[in-house]
Design an enzyme around this catalytic site. Structure first.
Site, PDB file in Angstrom:
ATOM      1  N   LYS A  76       0.803  -1.427  -0.591  1.00  0.00           N
ATOM      2  CA  LYS A  76       0.601   0.153   0.181  1.00  0.00           C
ATOM      3  C   LYS A  76       0.742   1.163  -0.146  1.00  0.00           C
ATOM      4  O   LYS A  76       1.353   1.429   0.433  1.00  0.00           O
ATOM      5  CB  LYS A  76      -1.133   0.106   1.270  1.00  0.00           C
ATOM      6  CG  LYS A  76      -1.497   1.124   1.219  1.00  0.00           C
ATOM      7  CD  LYS A  76      -2.887   0.872   2.905  1.00  0.00           C
ATOM      8  CE  LYS A  76      -3.476   1.690   2.556  1.00  0.00           C
ATOM      9  NZ  LYS A  76      -4.705   2.035   3.772  1.00  0.00           N
ATOM     10  N   SER A 151      -9.501   1.934   2.645  1.00  0.00           N
ATOM     11  CA  SER A 151      -8.797   2.642   2.508  1.00  0.00           C
ATOM     12  C   SER A 151      -7.501   2.053   1.354  1.00  0.00           C
ATOM     13  O   SER A 151      -7.312   2.951  -0.084  1.00  0.00           O
ATOM     14  CB  SER A 151      -8.342   4.008   3.423  1.00  0.00           C
ATOM     15  OG  SER A 151      -7.272   3.153   3.961  1.00  0.00           O
ATOM     16  N   SER A 175      -9.959  -0.236   7.509  1.00  0.00           N
ATOM     17  CA  SER A 175      -9.624   0.286   5.779  1.00  0.00           C
ATOM     18  C   SER A 175      -9.256  -1.494   5.454  1.00  0.00           C
ATOM     19  O   SER A 175      -7.977  -1.504   3.748  1.00  0.00           O
ATOM     20  CB  SER A 175      -8.323   1.113   5.653  1.00  0.00           C
ATOM     21  OG  SER A 175      -9.569   1.746   5.865  1.00  0.00           O
TER      22      SER A 175
HETATM   23  N1  GLN Z   1     -13.227   5.024   6.664  1.00  0.00           N
HETATM   24  C1  GLN Z   1     -12.011   5.496   8.195  1.00  0.00           C
HETATM   25  C2  GLN Z   1     -12.068   6.531   7.694  1.00  0.00           C
HETATM   26  O1  GLN Z   1     -12.785   7.176   6.528  1.00  0.00           O
HETATM   27  C3  GLN Z   1     -11.594   4.057   7.885  1.00  0.00           C
HETATM   28  C4  GLN Z   1     -10.281   4.158   7.581  1.00  0.00           C
HETATM   29  C5  GLN Z   1      -8.880   3.493   7.791  1.00  0.00           C
HETATM   30  O2  GLN Z   1      -9.365   2.266   8.315  1.00  0.00           O
HETATM   31  N2  GLN Z   1      -8.193   4.054   7.237  1.00  0.00           N
HETATM   32  O3  GLN Z   1     -11.682   7.128   8.631  1.00  0.00           O
END
Ligand code: GLN
Length: 483
Positions: A76, A151, A175
């Site tokens: 990532k 994400s 995410s």
């Molecule tokens: N969707 C959540 C956010 O936008 C979690 C994102 C994540 O786990 N990095 O904060």
């Protein structure tokens, strides 16, 4: 060859059925062939991958290869990689070449694995749909008009489309698990502190945790064996021995106590998702587990608590992007203030700015007690809910998401509806416990995920529970059409 798992690739390399260069070439070719449709990679490191693959082949020739030498993977784009652009999918870091490796990256290198490239993501890992990337949104390989989740959406799309046999992810509020669910993958967010955060670009430091996105639990165990462990460079890393996660995959589930939290089976849950989870529960009963109804009375407060704590930490972490030290700098600043304002104004996307503003607000002198402190108190309540639950049961099972993948653009202009996506995943981050999502069926040809949560440092148990299910089901073997 592209459909082989990590375990199968490693076995094939050992048996000299193919070389690392050959298998690496297979995936690089698939990336060229298919990624225009998905946009799952930000950077492909073709030359470096082939050099690493040839080196791996040399190790096989010399008899110095390890278990995973020469197996391809992707990172990532939140993990720093020496000499390779590390953008966090932000305009702010579009020009950033990391001068050092994240500990996770070092560990994959030490294992001899071959990095194919860096995957797309929501900017600074803020999002649930991968629509917040400076490099454009990622498409779900199961339906190109839908989101892959976020994400870690680039990682999930790439693994699901067999452009790489695995990719790393990070999970601050879901995410790893949510994109795993929406793309038919197996993803695990370990206990907070299990995987080093050194060199993993910070979003919300008390919640962020790295982990693998794979197709099978067997592979997830192999990857967690690489990733997990104490790191003196990360002061929140836990100094505690790492078990061999592969060793207990085949433990019997007879007598396993599975808890179903009533708060996870709400009326908003898609009835077809609920039916799939029910069917999975029946499989576990056949495997000897007993099912118990439990309650996590404070988890409904997860989203409001998270959307105070995560922005607060993000506003502090992202203060370092000032246009001076590294990253984007605006053209012709008038003075220092103009330099800060325009560099940050032009460098960050809308969602990141929204979070920084919320974070600065909740941390401000007049509001700290009302918001930040309150959210931390709720966090303790949620943690206690889990501690109580784990006195009664060994694992907690429920859906990962309310419904399958939604359409691109469907929630993009409605942050609150986007935030509600993580309703089932965020509690594990607030408590710091491990959580996992595994394929559990299809609704209208779209995959859905089942979530397993365990007590602190019980990753081995989650992987065992997931693997036993995968031995009696074949959801995880399905390939998206067209790939
Ligand atoms: N969707 C959540 C956010 O936008 C979690 C994102 C994540 O786990 N990095 O904060």
């Amino acid at each position: 060859m592209y459909n082989l798992t990590i375990a199968e690739i490693a076995a094939g390399l050992r048996a000299k059925k193919f070389s690392s260069e050959e298998i690496t070439h297979v995936f690089l070719t698939r990336i060229k062939q298919y990624d225009a449709r998905l946009n799952s990679f930000i950077t492909v490191t073709e030359e470096a991958a082939l050099v690493a693959a040839r080196e791996a082949d040399q190790h096989y020739a010399n008899g110095t290869a390890g278990l995973l030498t020469g197996v391809p993977m992707a990172q990532k784009d939140i993990f720093c990689t020496t000499g390779v652009k590390t953008s966090c999918a932000s305009h702010m870091l579009d020009n950033f070449i990391a001068p050092y490796d994240a500990t996770v990256v070092t560990r994959f290198k030490q294992a001899g694995m071959v990095m194919l490239g860096k995957t797309n993501m929501d900017e600074f890992a803020m999002g649930s749909s991968n629509e917040n990337s400076y490099y454009g949104s990622v498409k779900n390989p199961w339906d190109l008009t839908r989101v892959p989740g976020g994400s870690s959406g680039g990682s999930a799309a790439a693994v699901a489309a067999r452009l790489t046999p695995m990719a790393t992810g990070t999970d601050t509020g879901g995410s790893i698990r949510q994109p795993a669910a929406l793309c038919n993958l197996t993803g695990i967010k370990p206990t907070y502190g299990r995987v080093s955060r050194y060199g993993m670009i910070a979003f919300a430091s008390s919640l962020d945790q790295g982990g693998p996105l794979n197709r099978t639990a067997e592979d997830a165990a192999l990857m967690l064996n690489v990733m997990a462990g104490f790191d003196e460079k990360d002061s929140t890393s836990v100094d505690r021995p790492v078990p061999d996660y592969s060793a207990t995959l085949n433990n019997s589930l007879a007598g396993l106590k599975i808890g179903l939290p009533k708060e996870y089976f709400v009326k908003e849950l898609d009835p077809q998702v609920a039916a799939a989870i029910d069917a999975a529960v029946k499989e576990y009963e056949k495997l000897g587990a007993t099912i118990h109804s439990i309650s996590l009375p404070n988890v409904h407060l997860s989203i409001p608590a998270y959307y105070v704590i995560a922005p607060a930490e993000c506003s502090s972490n992202l203060a370092r992007y000032d246009g001076v030290r590294f990253g984007y700098r605006c053209e012709n600043p008038k003075d220092l203030e103009d330099l800060y304002k325009r560099s940050r104004g032009e460098g960050f996307g809308a969602e990141v700015k929204r979070r920084i503003m919320i974070g600065a607000y909740v941390l401000s002198a007049g509001y700290y007690d009302a918001y930040y402190l309150k959210a931390q108190q709720i966090r303790s309540l949620i943690k206690n809910d889990f501690l109580e639950a784990f006195k009664q049961v060994d694992v907690i099972l429920g859906p990962t998401t309310l419904s399958p993948a939604f359409k691109l653009g469907e929630k993009a202009d409605d942050p609150v509806s986007m935030y509600l996506n993580d309703i089932f995943t965020i509690a594990a981050n607030l408590a710091g416990i491990p959580g996992m999502s595994i394929p559990a069926g299809f609704v209208d040809n779209l995959p859905i995920g089942m979530q397993l949560m365990g007590n602190y440092f019980e990753e081995a148990r989650l992987l065992n529970v997931a693997h036993q299910y995968q031995k009696v089901t074949d959801w995880h073997l399905k390939i998206p059409g067209g790939f």
